[in-house]
Scaffold this active site. Structure first.
Site, PDB file in Angstrom:
ATOM      1  N   ASP A 232       0.885  -1.306  -0.073  1.00 26.39           N
ATOM      2  CA  ASP A 232      -0.052   0.080   0.010  1.00 26.39           C
ATOM      3  C   ASP A 232       1.056   1.322   0.047  1.00 26.39           C
ATOM      4  O   ASP A 232       2.082   1.093  -0.084  1.00 26.39           O
ATOM      5  CB  ASP A 232      -0.939   0.139   1.536  1.00 26.39           C
ATOM      6  CG  ASP A 232      -2.326   0.777   0.891  1.00 26.39           C
ATOM      7  OD1 ASP A 232      -2.240   1.719   0.224  1.00 26.39           O
ATOM      8  OD2 ASP A 232      -3.225   0.126   1.297  1.00 26.39           O
TER       9      ASP A 232
ATOM     10  N   GLY B 233       4.308   1.642  -1.779  1.00 26.46           N
ATOM     11  CA  GLY B 233       4.425   2.012  -3.098  1.00 26.46           C
ATOM     12  C   GLY B 233       3.101   2.383  -3.673  1.00 26.46           C
ATOM     13  O   GLY B 233       2.146   2.538  -2.953  1.00 26.46           O
ATOM     14  N   ASP B 234       3.116   2.922  -5.004  1.00 17.35           N
ATOM     15  CA  ASP B 234       1.718   3.503  -5.599  1.00 17.35           C
ATOM     16  C   ASP B 234       1.561   2.425  -6.671  1.00 17.35           C
ATOM     17  O   ASP B 234       2.215   2.453  -7.646  1.00 17.35           O
ATOM     18  CB  ASP B 234       1.968   4.893  -6.222  1.00 17.35           C
ATOM     19  CG  ASP B 234       0.674   5.436  -6.845  1.00 17.35           C
ATOM     20  OD1 ASP B 234      -0.147   4.647  -7.564  1.00 17.35           O
ATOM     21  OD2 ASP B 234       0.634   6.664  -6.675  1.00 17.35           O
ATOM     22  N   PHE B 235       0.338   1.627  -6.556  1.00 11.94           N
ATOM     23  CA  PHE B 235       0.233   0.639  -7.500  1.00 11.94           C
ATOM     24  C   PHE B 235      -0.445   1.194  -8.918  1.00 11.94           C
ATOM     25  O   PHE B 235      -0.409   0.168  -9.858  1.00 11.94           O
ATOM     26  CB  PHE B 235      -0.843  -0.546  -6.983  1.00 11.94           C
ATOM     27  CG  PHE B 235      -2.391   0.022  -6.524  1.00 11.94           C
ATOM     28  CD1 PHE B 235      -2.850   1.096  -7.234  1.00 11.94           C
ATOM     29  CD2 PHE B 235      -2.963  -0.580  -5.384  1.00 11.94           C
ATOM     30  CE1 PHE B 235      -4.172   1.392  -6.826  1.00 11.94           C
ATOM     31  CE2 PHE B 235      -3.996  -0.137  -4.946  1.00 11.94           C
ATOM     32  CZ  PHE B 235      -4.711   1.057  -5.835  1.00 11.94           C
TER      33      PHE B 235
ATOM     34  N   HIS C 263     -13.467  -1.710  -6.999  1.00 10.06           N
ATOM     35  CA  HIS C 263     -14.749  -0.829  -7.087  1.00 10.06           C
ATOM     36  C   HIS C 263     -14.427   0.640  -6.894  1.00 10.06           C
ATOM     37  O   HIS C 263     -15.431   1.464  -6.959  1.00 10.06           O
ATOM     38  CB  HIS C 263     -15.646  -1.437  -6.165  1.00 10.06           C
ATOM     39  CG  HIS C 263     -15.508  -1.293  -4.732  1.00 10.06           C
ATOM     40  ND1 HIS C 263     -16.259  -1.593  -3.849  1.00 10.06           N
ATOM     41  CD2 HIS C 263     -14.494  -0.856  -3.924  1.00 10.06           C
ATOM     42  CE1 HIS C 263     -15.986  -1.337  -2.485  1.00 10.06           C
ATOM     43  NE2 HIS C 263     -14.608  -0.838  -2.647  1.00 10.06           N
TER      44      HIS C 263
END
Length: 357
Positions: A220, A246-248, A266
């Site tokens: 995350d 991290g930034d997915f 969602h």
């Protein structure tokens, strides 16, 4: 012709069944019961009652409440099956039910009140402007008056207390489903799992605890790392669960045999959903599994009411997010490259939509 006219008029005013307003009134006033339960959780009633049976006056004093409505409050919770009651009136004693003891005592690992606390503190007022959202298609939360590029999650990450509440709320809504996945999915063919958007790390923790051969990662944003660290330590899973930040959307996914996302897809519109699915495909080996845990809506869109209402909640909370059916998931995953699919029911309205590479 006159006879035919009379027959038509009669058929219009004589229903085949007697109209019953019960369901309309129950749903229309449903916020009464909802707010009563939310107030009890906010006041820590169930935590205070754990292991005890107290009179209304004892409860009133412990919670610092006014005497006017204490009996209405407690007896309403008893009528709703959230409290046990022995006796009646001033000598009556109130105690937790088995469910409120297990799920609403904040000192227990099974506590799911985080979600309900967030419902009380945030979502309750935001849902009050649902009509505006339906008319404008715009979020109704903290970013309501900001630009369409505003990230709905920035408000959480900027406030450590709000972030913790949000993370624990997600854990509350996901607990049962994550435990069911950890116990019911066949992990024997796999060695590693990475949970993208892992928040508290609960999914990675449950998989590790229930499958001793599995090594897991909870992934995350950096702001979430300290929350995850506390949860991993709380479950004594430090040796088996690695926390990675991290930034997915910007960074490659860690390589793993299984990529999971719990209530992540969602949050986003179709193009972002597809981008995440493609990145999952790229991170998996042949035979790897992409597991999406959501309130998957039934394909006929008429049975999973929770999933449909959750999709409305995505209108309240996000710029473009929505929940989806299993057919929707299959079409998305096929476009990302996956070839085989299955649906595994987990708990309540939640299922795992699985795509295999």
């Amino acid at each position: 012709m006159q006879a035919l006219h009379e027959e038509l008029v009669t058929s219009q005013v004589t229903p085949t069944t007697t109209p019953n307003p019960s369901a309309i009134m129950q749903v229309g006033t449903g916020f009464w019961a909802s707010k009563t339960l939310l107030a009890a959780i906010k006041l820590r009633l169930f935590t205070e009652l754990e292991g005890k049976a107290l009179t209304a006056e004892e409860i009133r004093q412990k919670l610092d409440l006014h005497p006017r409505s204490i009996y209405d409050f407690l007896d309403a919770l008893h009528s709703l099956k959230f409290l046990n009651r022995e006796g009646q009136g001033t000598t009556a004693r109130y105690s937790n039910t088995a469910d409120t003891s297990f799920f609403l005592d904040r000192n227990k690992q099974g506590y799911i009140g985080g979600l309900l606390e967030m419902c009380n503190d945030r979502l309750y007022p935001f849902w009050g402007t649902l009509e505006d959202g339906l008319k404008t298609g715009k979020p109704q939360n903290e970013v309501k008056d900001e630009s369409t590029d505003a990230n709905p999650f920035d408000a959480f990450y900027a406030d450590p207390d709000r972030l913790t509440q949000f993370m624990e709320a997600m854990a509350g809504i996901q607990m049962g489903a994550f435990m069911a996945l950890a116990r019911n999915f066949d992990f024997s063919r796999y060695q590693t799992l990475c949970d993208m958007g892992g928040a508290t790390g609960l999914l990675a923790i449950q998989v590790a605890l229930n499958n001793p051969h599995m090594q897991t990662i909870t992934y995350d944003l950096p702001a979430v790392e300290q929350v995850a660290k506390k949860w991993v330590e709380r479950f004594d899973a430090v040796a088996r669960v690695r926390i990675q930040s991290g930034d997915f959307f910007k960074d490659p996914f860690p390589k793993a045999d299984i990529i999971t996302m719990g209530n992540i897809l969602h949050d986003w519109g179709y193009e972002d959903k597809l981008k995440l699915a493609k990145k999952a495909y790229e991170a998996l080996p042949a035979g790897g599994a992409f597991i999406v845990i959501e309130g998957i809506i039934d394909n006929e869109r008429k049975e999973n009411t929770f999933g449909l209402l959750m999709s409305l909640n995505m209108l309240i909370e996000t710029q473009a997010g929505y929940d989806f059916t299993f057919n929707d998931f299959q079409n998305l995953a096929k476009e990302a490259g996956f070839t085989r699919f299955e649906l595994l029911h987990l708990a309540g309205p939640t299922s795992a939509a699985i795509a295999y590479k």
